[in-house]
Scaffold this motif. Structure first.
Motif, PDB file in Angstrom:
ATOM      1  N   TRP A 157       0.823  -1.206   0.000  1.00 40.67           N
ATOM      2  CA  TRP A 157       0.000   0.000   0.000  1.00 40.67           C
ATOM      3  C   TRP A 157       0.861   1.262   0.000  1.00 40.67           C
ATOM      4  CZ3 TRP A 157      -0.339   3.431   4.264  1.00 40.67           C
ATOM      5  CH2 TRP A 157      -1.286   4.449   4.121  1.00 40.67           C
TER       6      TRP A 157
ATOM      7  N   ARG B 299       1.626   5.207  -2.634  1.00 43.38           N
ATOM      8  CA  ARG B 299       1.410   6.565  -2.124  1.00 43.38           C
ATOM      9  C   ARG B 299       2.410   7.537  -2.746  1.00 43.38           C
ATOM     10  NH1 ARG B 299      -2.970   7.693   1.549  1.00 43.38           N
ATOM     11  NH2 ARG B 299      -1.732   9.597   1.884  1.00 43.38           N
TER      12      ARG B 299
ATOM     13  N   THR C 153      -6.018  -3.043   8.688  1.00 48.61           N
ATOM     14  CA  THR C 153      -6.824  -1.937   8.164  1.00 48.61           C
ATOM     15  C   THR C 153      -6.691  -0.704   9.047  1.00 48.61           C
ATOM     16  OG1 THR C 153      -8.407  -3.492   7.197  1.00 48.61           O
ATOM     17  CG2 THR C 153      -9.134  -1.221   7.491  1.00 48.61           C
ATOM     18  N   ASP C 154      -6.712  -0.911  10.352  1.00 51.66           N
ATOM     19  CA  ASP C 154      -6.547   0.205  11.285  1.00 51.66           C
ATOM     20  C   ASP C 154      -5.167   0.837  11.140  1.00 51.66           C
ATOM     21  OD1 ASP C 154      -9.086  -0.158  12.320  1.00 51.66           O
ATOM     22  OD2 ASP C 154      -8.401  -1.442  13.964  1.00 51.66           O
TER      23      ASP C 154
ATOM     24  N   LYS D 122      -3.240   0.898   8.440  1.00 53.07           N
ATOM     25  CA  LYS D 122      -3.169   1.667   7.192  1.00 53.07           C
ATOM     26  C   LYS D 122      -3.914   2.990   7.324  1.00 53.07           C
ATOM     27  CE  LYS D 122      -4.459  -1.606   4.256  1.00 53.07           C
ATOM     28  NZ  LYS D 122      -4.743  -2.258   2.948  1.00 53.07           N
ATOM     29  N   GLU D 123      -5.044   2.974   7.989  1.00 50.08           N
ATOM     30  CA  GLU D 123      -5.784   4.221   8.188  1.00 50.08           C
ATOM     31  C   GLU D 123      -4.970   5.201   9.039  1.00 50.08           C
ATOM     32  OE1 GLU D 123      -9.549   3.268   9.868  1.00 50.08           O
ATOM     33  OE2 GLU D 123     -10.381   2.459   7.996  1.00 50.08           O
ATOM     34  N   ASP D 124      -4.277   4.690  10.040  1.00 52.56           N
ATOM     35  CA  ASP D 124      -3.453   5.546  10.888  1.00 52.56           C
ATOM     36  C   ASP D 124      -2.305   6.152  10.085  1.00 52.56           C
ATOM     37  OD1 ASP D 124      -3.103   6.584  13.515  1.00 52.56           O
ATOM     38  OD2 ASP D 124      -1.457   5.191  13.867  1.00 52.56           O
TER      39      ASP D 124
ATOM     40  N   ALA E 131      -2.250   6.567   6.843  1.00 53.81           N
ATOM     41  CA  ALA E 131      -2.823   7.489   5.854  1.00 53.81           C
ATOM     42  C   ALA E 131      -3.031   8.884   6.458  1.00 53.81           C
ATOM     43  CB  ALA E 131      -4.118   6.935   5.301  1.00 53.81           C
ATOM     44  N   LYS E 132      -3.539   8.928   7.681  1.00 52.29           N
ATOM     45  CA  LYS E 132      -3.703  10.211   8.366  1.00 52.29           C
ATOM     46  C   LYS E 132      -2.365  10.905   8.561  1.00 52.29           C
ATOM     47  CE  LYS E 132      -7.876   8.854  10.927  1.00 52.29           C
ATOM     48  NZ  LYS E 132      -8.438   8.577  12.278  1.00 52.29           N
TER      49      LYS E 132
ATOM     50  N   ASP F 291      -1.123  12.208   5.179  1.00 51.89           N
ATOM     51  CA  ASP F 291      -1.909  13.395   4.798  1.00 51.89           C
ATOM     52  C   ASP F 291      -1.492  14.623   5.591  1.00 51.89           C
ATOM     53  OD1 ASP F 291      -3.329  11.842   3.002  1.00 51.89           O
ATOM     54  OD2 ASP F 291      -5.038  11.516   4.347  1.00 51.89           O
TER      55      ASP F 291
END
Length: 405
Positions: free
Chosen positions: A282, A286, A389-390, A392-394, A396-397, A400
């Motif tokens: 993933w 990016r 999943t958690d 990757k979301e962390d 991603a934040k 960003d």
């Protein structure tokens, strides 16, 4: 069970559980885990027993500094996990294991060749501490086999490698390095903490000594510091003797914690490696990432060599930020993370992130291919047992939060 060779996952469950360490003498049954034997003094039966002495090896009471059944159970289990080893010596940290092993096999006037991508404390031991003993150390490029062969001289007595390399994660051809060393009568030592014997059976691949920081995957719960060195005879006897000279010992309580962690290590390695690979794939998509340094990732420079020599991996890998992102942007990334702690070490059940700058890490080969297009700023991730999943979301934040270039 039949005479069929047991698989590594079975060894981590069964090894080091001798009946004499888990049972009560004279009574049937026993317990699953070796009890914690806390003892500084070991008693002899009588004067004749005292006069007879005790063999200088694990499994024989002598004095607390040489361990007891709890430490012996851990050492025996680690020996069984390392095909080709005749014994394992335990140390209070991975760094202690490296330092004592080097002092065991090197003498004044000798030379050590140390991989250029070594763990920073390892470099300090080799290039600074050993000078006090009139031992010379020189870094070598682990990707240049011909160069290594040319460097070995009459004074060279050992070659120290890591696989993969610290922080920048290069995979070197360790079997070839070990063969070059063996042909010239030189010992090969590997820091095998990343893969453990479950993923890279180092002695089977030709190395003479396998060193690990048990603080990482074996302990697995970020609550114990320990190291080990495994080897065949007579090398392990030299390491054991040096450890005894230096008073190296681990507590039975810490050994029990390491034994507890060992029993689930195969499962944790499989889970963290699977999650790490998914996150690495993933991250490679990016725009904020110039390069992902993960040998398990298909398409990377070292992946085929990793596939050839390794049977498993772990959750530790790195990535390099794209051009346009500076140290402040990286700090925003780290500060935004909620599931990733910021701290040294790795291999525990929790995920960690730490910044690093690759340029000073290497003195001979500044950049592996693909990194020179990035910002020169790295982040090392240790992927734990949280839901992928958690994680990757962390991340991603955090990415960003760095802001657009």
């Amino acid at each position: 069970m039949s005479d069929r060779k047991r698989k590594p996952a079975t060894h981590v469950v069964e090894a080091g559980r001798k009946p004499e360490w888990t049972g009560i003498p004279g009574q049937p049954g026993g317990v699953v885990n070796p009890p914690v034997w806390r003892a500084s003094t070991h008693l002899y039966d009588d004067a004749e027993d005292l006069a007879g002495g005790r063999p200088n090896a694990d499994g024989h009471f002598y004095y607390g500094r040489r361990g007891g059944p709890t430490q012996w159970a851990l050492a025996e289990a680690l020996t069984e996990l390392e095909p080709g080893a005749d014994g394992t010596e335990l140390f209070p940290s991975g760094v202690a294991a490296i330092a004592c092993t080097l002092l065991a096999v090197l003498r004044p006037g000798d030379e050590l060749l140390v991989t250029d991508n070594a763990y920073e404390p390892t470099r300090s031991i080799a290039l600074a501490m050993l000078k006090q003993f009139d031992i010379t150390a020189r870094p070598f490029d682990p990707l240049d086999l011909d160069g290594l062969a040319a460097m070995i001289g009459e004074k060279t007595k050992a070659v120290l490698v890591e696989n993969p390399g610290s922080l920048t994660m290069e995979i070197s051809d360790v079997p070839a390095i070990a063969e070059i060393a063996r042909e010239r009568g030189v010992l090969s030592i590997i820091d095998n903490t990343w893969a453990t014997p479950l993923g890279f059976p180092a002695l089977e691949r030709g190395c003479d000594i396998s060193v690990m920081s048990l603080t990482k995957h074996v302990g697995g719960h970020s609550d114990v510091m320990m190291g080990s060195a495994s080897a065949a005879k007579p090398v392990i006897n030299r390491i054991r003797r040096q450890a005894q000279f230096m008073g190296q010992v681990v507590s039975p309580d810490d050994a029990a914690l390491a034994l507890r962690g060992l029993r689930t290590m195969a499962l944790r390695l499989e889970r963290s490696a699977r999650s790490a690979l998914e996150i690495a794939e993933w991250l490679a998509t990016r725009d904020e990432v110039a390069a992902v340094l993960c040998p398990m990732l298909p398409g990377t420079r070292d992946h085929e060599l990793w596939q050839r020599d390794f049977t498993g991996g772990c959750g530790l890998f790195s990535f390099i930020l794209a051009k346009g992102y500076d140290a402040d942007a990286r700090a925003r990334l780290l500060d935004t993370l909620e599931l990733f702690g910021i701290g040294f070490s790795w291999g525990g059940y929790e995920s960690l992130a730490i910044p690093f700058d690759p340029a000073p890490v290497h003195t001979l080969r500044p950049w592996p291919p693909g990194i020179d297009s990035g910002s020169g700023l790295g982040v090392r991730l240790s992927i734990g047992l949280e839901d992928v999943t958690d994680l990757k979301e962390d991340l991603a934040k955090g990415l960003d939060a760095m802001g657009a270039v």
